[in-house]
Design an enzyme around this catalytic site. Structure first.
Site, mmCIF file in Angstrom:
data_model
loop_
_atom_site.group_PDB
_atom_site.id
_atom_site.type_symbol
_atom_site.label_atom_id
_atom_site.label_comp_id
_atom_site.label_asym_id
_atom_site.label_seq_id
_atom_site.Cartn_x
_atom_site.Cartn_y
_atom_site.Cartn_z
ATOM 1 N N HIS A 104 -15.330 57.636 44.655
ATOM 2 C CA HIS A 104 -14.999 56.729 43.552
ATOM 3 C C HIS A 104 -16.266 56.084 43.017
ATOM 4 C CE1 HIS A 104 -12.379 54.206 41.135
ATOM 5 N NE2 HIS A 104 -13.114 53.162 41.475
ATOM 6 N N VAL A 136 -5.076 57.566 50.291
ATOM 7 C CA VAL A 136 -3.726 57.181 50.685
ATOM 8 C C VAL A 136 -2.861 57.234 49.430
ATOM 9 C CG1 VAL A 136 -4.451 55.762 52.638
ATOM 10 C CG2 VAL A 136 -4.300 54.738 50.358
ATOM 11 N N ALA A 139 -3.733 54.508 44.792
ATOM 12 C CA ALA A 139 -5.032 54.958 44.292
ATOM 13 C C ALA A 139 -6.153 54.026 44.732
ATOM 14 C CB ALA A 139 -5.001 55.051 42.773
ATOM 15 N N GLU A 434 17.725 45.326 40.871
ATOM 16 C CA GLU A 434 18.976 45.291 41.640
ATOM 17 C C GLU A 434 19.437 46.686 42.065
ATOM 18 O OE1 GLU A 434 21.622 43.039 42.375
ATOM 19 O OE2 GLU A 434 20.625 41.165 41.873
ATOM 20 N N ASN A 492 12.305 39.969 38.843
ATOM 21 C CA ASN A 492 12.340 38.506 38.794
ATOM 22 C C ASN A 492 11.314 37.933 37.826
ATOM 23 O OD1 ASN A 492 13.256 39.356 41.760
ATOM 24 N ND2 ASN A 492 14.320 37.488 41.177
ATOM 25 N N LEU A 527 20.391 25.513 48.352
ATOM 26 C CA LEU A 527 19.735 26.687 48.920
ATOM 27 C C LEU A 527 20.815 27.594 49.496
ATOM 28 C CD1 LEU A 527 16.680 25.005 50.699
ATOM 29 C CD2 LEU A 527 16.742 26.127 48.461
ATOM 30 N N GLY A 531 18.221 29.777 51.623
ATOM 31 C CA GLY A 531 17.131 30.089 50.690
ATOM 32 C C GLY A 531 16.011 30.917 51.271
ATOM 33 N N GLN A 532 16.303 31.709 52.299
ATOM 34 C CA GLN A 532 15.251 32.519 52.928
ATOM 35 C C GLN A 532 15.070 33.880 52.254
ATOM 36 O OE1 GLN A 532 13.209 31.109 55.252
ATOM 37 N NE2 GLN A 532 14.459 29.361 54.552
ATOM 38 N N ARG A 535 11.756 37.118 47.042
ATOM 39 C CA ARG A 535 11.640 37.854 45.793
ATOM 40 C C ARG A 535 10.175 37.832 45.351
ATOM 41 N NH1 ARG A 535 15.905 38.767 47.517
ATOM 42 N NH2 ARG A 535 17.963 38.595 46.525
ATOM 43 N N ARG A 619 12.801 41.982 48.190
ATOM 44 C CA ARG A 619 12.780 42.900 47.049
ATOM 45 C C ARG A 619 11.354 42.930 46.503
ATOM 46 N NH1 ARG A 619 16.944 41.071 43.010
ATOM 47 N NH2 ARG A 619 18.445 41.832 44.526
#
Length: 660
Positions: A104, A136, A139, A434, A492, A527, A531-532, A535, A619
């Site tokens: 590179h 890998v 890039a 989703e 999100n 929550l 709230g765990q 995102r 996610r």
């Protein structure tokens, strides 16, 4: 040790010779056919291979299973890539027991991506280099084997730096290849926190902005000097290219773009002047600066300009259904900032787009897509690009109104897709993060990750499967009937105008808007299930820039692609988002006008969303497709997004009414 090499350009020639000199057996070389539209000033790997008697191939798609099988039959011990322009699939990377290694043209992890040679000059760097690293999936992200630094002189231009890098590459390879041949392969992980990524450069990127500092303009000239396309400007309708320049400190108070003198030819920038040493008017010959001034008819005091509007070229017409929505109104603003786009839109309201209603290139009709089918069909036929953005996309509605979600999100949008097929129009369709559902991958890959949803008796998945089914229908239309499409999957997105506080009052909003309403009204922040859930929050400005590049579709690289648009670095739980929002709220200058913070309240998802809801623990997107197809990288930190979103909503509240 047997090697298979992927190579192109001068660096490819250097790499092939270095591998031979180190005593490797080269089983085959893969390269590219030269593009007749490209200035091929560089050496030919195919000619070099032919003269050396080495089998050489230039397949259109080296990752096709046929070619993967052929490479496997060669049984390489090691694979090298020297400026080969396409990413190699994981199937190819895994064929060589010793691994696959890429050369590179930068000091990784800085300047990953395309055109590092040009970018380091654009940015005025004083040092660059070459890096050999393990390949890998992502890039330029593999472990570093070796690197060599190269100093950038103030008088270096793209070609001189190119020659320096080729020389450094040969020295690096001569040093490390014999060691690797003996099985001793150094391995140093890259520091992701130091990584930077740059996309490909296009000829039009050479347009000079005279309002920039003189160093910026001069560095652009250096970065794209011949044999690259060159930095250019306009005198009236006459385009001219600047091939070499020098910086002068004094602009003599002239406005940016003003000609200060014609002999020497000097042009004012933001903080100095650029002296044009050599240049070229149109397709004429290259001449020195004062002669260029004569050719262009320049006089002191003349103003250089941006490219003239081309009245003969029709603007690109973009149809946005759901134009008043969060994505629609921000995208409209981005498109109208460009002269060559005209926007046609429909929505059931216009509050978010009221600022565009008098714009001459914005055409709006208030209406419902389920009713105004004739208007929609006519405008699909009339426009060039169609974005059907209408959807119910708030989680509480998935369990409240699952049939309405299906009818609008799938059935109504399918009709629009069929119009696009009928009139052969390009569609840019909003899929959704989703669709990945409860996928267990660490990051979600558009082309490989499984799409996993819950049981039928959990209606929260109606939105996910409606979108997924439409994704599959669009894909099938592309395969079987030639529909031009791109599917984009937002992760999100947040920013001003996301939902409204009124929508939040009835629970029909996304998370951050609901949290802001709690702060504004002095009610507890709920929550859901603690709230765990994590995102990856993406600033609307980053998202819209990626979406705009999809619409531009440079080189048709987005056709038939699915592209995640998200910010993997902005991963946070809903609880962390709420804490960050509270901190920003307490520091806001309008804080004193709102009630005290009422605390956090943990609630069960069933009591909040109703029966049939399931949540997802994490996610996170892979954005390799976005990097590769768009040259895009998100850059805005989550805190900045939260603060700007909060500020927008707080200033939308009627403080006087609250006080009364």
């Amino acid at each position: 040790m047997k090697a298979v090499i992927f190579a192109y350009h001068d660096m490819g020639c250097q790499g092939v010779q270095a591998v031979l000199d180190a005593g490797y057996e080269i089983a085959a070389i893969f390269t590219h056919a030269d593009n007749p539209a490209e200035n091929t000033f560089f050496g030919s790997v195919s000619r070099q291979a032919a003269e050396l008697g080495i089998p050489v191939y230039a397949p259109d798609n080296v990752n096709h299973p046929i070619w993967v099988d052929r490479i496997a039959e060669l049984a390489p011990d090691i694979i090298f890539s020297f400026y080969y322009r396409n990413l190699l699939s994981e199937e190819i990377l895994h064929l060589a027991p010793a691994g696959a290694f890429n050369l590179h043209g930068s000091l990784l992890p800085a300047y990953r991506g395309r055109a590092p040679l040009n970018w380091v000059l654009v940015n005025g760097e004083s040092e660059t280099g070459v890096t050999l690293h393990r390949m890998v999936k992502r890039a330029d992200a593999g472990e570093i084997v070796a690197s060599q630094r190269v100093a950038i002189a103030q008088d270096d231009v793209a070609l001189t730096l190119h020659h320096k890098l080729c020389q450094a590459a040969r020295q690096l390879l001569n040093s490390i290849l014999p060691t690797m041949k003996c099985g001793d392969i150094p391995s140093v992980p890259q520091r992701e926190s130091d990584s930077t990524y740059y996309g490909r450069r296009r000829p039009e990127d050479g347009l000079i902005d005279w309002h920039k500092p003189v160093s910026t303009v001069h560095n652009l000239v250096r970065a794209v000097a011949a044999p690259w396309p060159g930095a250019f400007s306009y005198n009236g309708s006459q385009k001219f290219t600047i091939w070499s320049s020098r910086m002068c400190p004094d602009a003599q108070g002239a406005l940016p773009g003003s000609v200060i003198s014609v002999s020497p030819l000097r042009v004012a920038c933001a903080d100095g002047a650029l002296e044009i040493i050599t240049g070229q008017a149109g397709d004429d010959i290259t001449v020195q600066g004062s002669q260029l001034a004569q050719t262009l008819g320049l006089v002191a005091g003349a103003r250089l300009n941006r490219p003239p509007a081309t009245s003969g070229k029709r603007r690109i017409r973009v149809l946005i259904l759901g134009v008043n929505g969060f994505i629609g109104n921000h995208l409209t603003e981005r498109l109208l900032n460009e002269e060559n786009y005209e926007v046609y839109g429909m929505d059931i309201g216009s509050n978010a787009i009221s600022r565009f209603l008098l714009h001459p290139r914005f055409h709006f009709v208030e209406g419902d897509i389920s009713i105004h089918s004739e208007w929609i069909e006519y405008h699909v036929k009339k426009c060039d690009v169609v974005l059907p953005l209408v959807a119910i996309a708030t989680p509480i509605e998935y369990t409240r109104n699952p049939l309405r979600v299906f009818e609008l999100d799938f059935e109504e949008n399918l009709r629009i897709i069929r119009y696009c097929v009928k009139y052969r129009k390009r569609v840019v369709f909003p899929s959704t993060s989703e669709v990945y559902g409860m996928c267990t991958d660490a990051s979600f890959d558009e082309d490989k990750s499984n799409l996993i949803v819950g049981p039928v008796n959990k209606p929260r998945w109606i939105y996910s499967v409606s979108k997924q089914l439409l994704d599959r229908v669009i894909w099938a239309y592309g395969e079987k009937e030639g529909l031009r499409f791109t599917l984009f999957r937002p992760f999100n997105w947040m920013g001003p105008r996301l939902d409204s506080l009124n929508a939040a009052r009835i629970g029909s909003s996304r998370a951050i808007t609901q949290l802001i309403l709690n702060l504004v009204e002095g009610t507890p922040i709920k929550l859901i299930d603690g709230g765990q859930q994590k995102r990856c929050f993406t600033d609307i400005r980053d998202g819209i820039e990626a979406l705009f590049r999809i619409i531009v579709n440079d080189g048709d690289r987005c056709d038939g692609k699915i592209i995640n648009i998200g910010n993997p670095d902005n991963e946070a739980s809903i609880q962390e988002l709420a804490t960050l929002l509270l901190d920003s709220f307490d520091k806001h200058p309008l804080r004193c006008h709102f009630p005290p913070f009422a605390g956090f309240q943990v609630v069960e998802s069933r009591s909040y969303y109703g029966k049939g809801y399931q949540d997802v623990a994490h996610r996170k997107p892979s954005i390799d497709n976005a990097r590769r197809c768009l040259g895009w990288e998100p850059s805005i930190a989550m805190r900045d997004t939260v603060e700007e979103t909060l500020d927008f909503f707080l200033r939308s509240v009627d403080i006087a009414e609250r006080a009364s």
